[in-house]
Design a protein around this motif. Structure first.
Motif, PDB file in Angstrom:
ATOM      1  N   GLU A 140      -1.556   6.878   5.820  1.00  0.00           N
ATOM      2  CA  GLU A 140      -0.124   7.140   5.648  1.00  0.00           C
ATOM      3  C   GLU A 140       0.267   7.171   4.173  1.00  0.00           C
ATOM      4  N   ALA A 141      -0.343   6.274   3.382  1.00  0.00           N
ATOM      5  CA  ALA A 141       0.021   6.137   1.969  1.00  0.00           C
ATOM      6  C   ALA A 141      -0.656   7.164   1.073  1.00  0.00           C
ATOM      7  N   GLY A 142      -1.744   7.755   1.545  1.00  0.00           N
ATOM      8  CA  GLY A 142      -2.491   8.674   0.702  1.00  0.00           C
ATOM      9  C   GLY A 142      -3.256   7.963  -0.401  1.00  0.00           C
ATOM     10  N   VAL A 143      -3.700   6.743  -0.125  1.00  0.00           N
ATOM     11  CA  VAL A 143      -4.460   5.943  -1.088  1.00  0.00           C
ATOM     12  C   VAL A 143      -5.912   5.879  -0.631  1.00  0.00           C
ATOM     13  N   GLU A 144      -6.860   6.117  -1.554  1.00  0.00           N
ATOM     14  CA  GLU A 144      -8.271   6.100  -1.207  1.00  0.00           C
ATOM     15  C   GLU A 144      -8.792   4.665  -1.154  1.00  0.00           C
ATOM     16  N   ARG A 168      -2.821   7.450  -9.887  1.00  0.00           N
ATOM     17  CA  ARG A 168      -3.940   7.546  -8.959  1.00  0.00           C
ATOM     18  C   ARG A 168      -5.220   6.924  -9.504  1.00  0.00           C
ATOM     19  N   LEU A 183      -3.515   3.232   4.932  1.00  0.00           N
ATOM     20  CA  LEU A 183      -4.017   4.026   3.805  1.00  0.00           C
ATOM     21  C   LEU A 183      -3.871   5.517   4.059  1.00  0.00           C
ATOM     22  N   GLY A 198       1.108   4.122  -3.147  1.00  0.00           N
ATOM     23  CA  GLY A 198       0.961   5.566  -3.023  1.00  0.00           C
ATOM     24  C   GLY A 198       2.074   6.346  -3.696  1.00  0.00           C
ATOM     25  N   VAL A 199       3.252   5.714  -3.819  1.00  0.00           N
ATOM     26  CA  VAL A 199       4.420   6.376  -4.409  1.00  0.00           C
ATOM     27  C   VAL A 199       4.576   6.055  -5.886  1.00  0.00           C
ATOM     28  N   ARG A 219      -9.797   2.476  -4.229  1.00  0.00           N
ATOM     29  CA  ARG A 219      -8.760   1.934  -5.117  1.00  0.00           C
ATOM     30  C   ARG A 219      -8.270   0.561  -4.665  1.00  0.00           C
ATOM     31  N   LEU A 251       0.827  -1.214   0.000  1.00  0.00           N
ATOM     32  CA  LEU A 251       0.000   0.000   0.000  1.00  0.00           C
ATOM     33  C   LEU A 251       0.859   1.260   0.000  1.00  0.00           C
ATOM     34  N   LEU A 252       1.932   1.268   0.781  1.00  0.00           N
ATOM     35  CA  LEU A 252       2.822   2.431   0.792  1.00  0.00           C
ATOM     36  C   LEU A 252       3.470   2.627  -0.576  1.00  0.00           C
TER      37      LEU A 252
END
Length: 306
Positions: free
Chosen positions: A127-131, A95, A125, A90-91, A134, A86-87
């Motif tokens: 921390e990762a900035g993932v919605e 998106r 999530l 995000g990188v 997704r 997941l991290l």
């Protein structure tokens, strides 16, 4: 919100990607693309996060790594694996791409285990900035620790906007009983089972009927383990929503230039289909010049190549 089990074992790299550390192992993410059929084209719509362990800088087979983990630690290691994926999503991923991550249902032995898993993915999530929309949570083929706990966990996931998939349909405990109980958004067909069915006309017909039945219920489908162009063509003929396999793309370690990778895969896909069509045409010409029509009738489409 309390700190994640997985985040406690994460080391950020200079390029912002993440690796996990467990004992003497370094745990990295490999992303394998999952492709959708859209308007006659095959486009990347998602990735599956796969764990790639290293020890002293050398790769170690995932099976060897997981077999070395004591039963008492496996829930924590699976949590760490999801955290790494997941991290890195995000990188590394665009998106618009979804990410498939695994959940072993044997770990859900009571309500507390489900609560911990849900809390953990929410923390990661953020921390990762993932919605959440997704993320596709794959329930793998292992036997369920507690049916009631797993069902409550899946309901909670859906309530927070995650999608749910049943993995390896046709293998072990991934059967219609589980699908009917969980009501997944996606069903992933076991690769070995799918390959056997694609090797015969009756198998292709059965796959087509199953895909159609799932579609009528609003469930999307994935064929895993696509290894050659013939299988890809037959998969499209079956009406499956998505495909995944080495014929299209091998897993690639993060970080990687995944936007460029997606463009390259469309070119490779055209080459795969072109080569498959050429082989089928050569076979057809050979049949046309043969005086044995019975042999033609016995030819099976989608047979695995050597």
């Amino acid at each position: 919100m309390s700190r994640s089990i997985g985040l406690a074992h994460i080391v950020r790299q200079a390029d912002a990607s993440a690796v996990g550390v467990w004992g003497g192992y370094t745990l990295r993410t490999a992303f394998q693309p999952i492709f959708s059929f859209r308007g006659g084209r095959l486009l990347v719509s998602a990735y599956e996060g796969l764990l790639r362990p290293f020890r002293d800088g050398q790769p170690v087979g995932p099976g060897i790594f997981f077999s070395s983990i004591p039963e008492v630690d496996r829930f924590h290691v699976e949590t760490l694996a999801r955290t790494v994926h997941l991290l890195n999503a995000g990188v590394c991923l665009n998106r618009g791409a979804s990410l498939f991550v695994n959940f072993d249902p044997s770990h859900f032995v009571d309500a507390a285990s489900a609560t911990i898993a849900l809390r953990d993915i929410q923390t990661v999530l953020a921390e990762a900035g993932v919605e959440p929309h997704r993320v596709v949570c794959e329930i793998t083929e292992q036997e369920t620790g507690s049916d009631a706990s797993l069902l409550e966990f899946v309901r909670a996931l859906k309530g927070f906007g995650y999608r749910v998939a049943v993995d390896d349909y046709g293998a072990d405990n991934s059967d219609m009983k589980r699908i009917e109980a969980l009501g997944p958004d996606i069903v992933k067909f076991d690769g070995a089972w799918t390959a056997r069915l694609l090797a015969s006309a009756s198998g292709v017909s059965l796959l087509t009927d199953m895909v159609s039945a799932f579609s009528e219920k609003g469930i999307r489908t994935v064929f895993e383990g696509i290894e050659n162009g013939e299988q890809l063509q037959l998969a499209e003929r079956c009406g499956v929503s998505m495909v995944q396999g080495f014929a299209l793309a091998k897993p690639q370690l993060a970080p990687g230039a995944f936007d460029e990778f997606e463009v390259a895969r469309e070119t490779a896909r055209k080459e795969i289909l072109s080569n498959a069509a050429a082989r089928l045409e050569r076979s057809k010409l050979a049949d046309d010049t043969s005086s044995a029509p019975a042999a033609r009738a016995r030819r099976t489409f989608g047979r695995r190549g050597a």
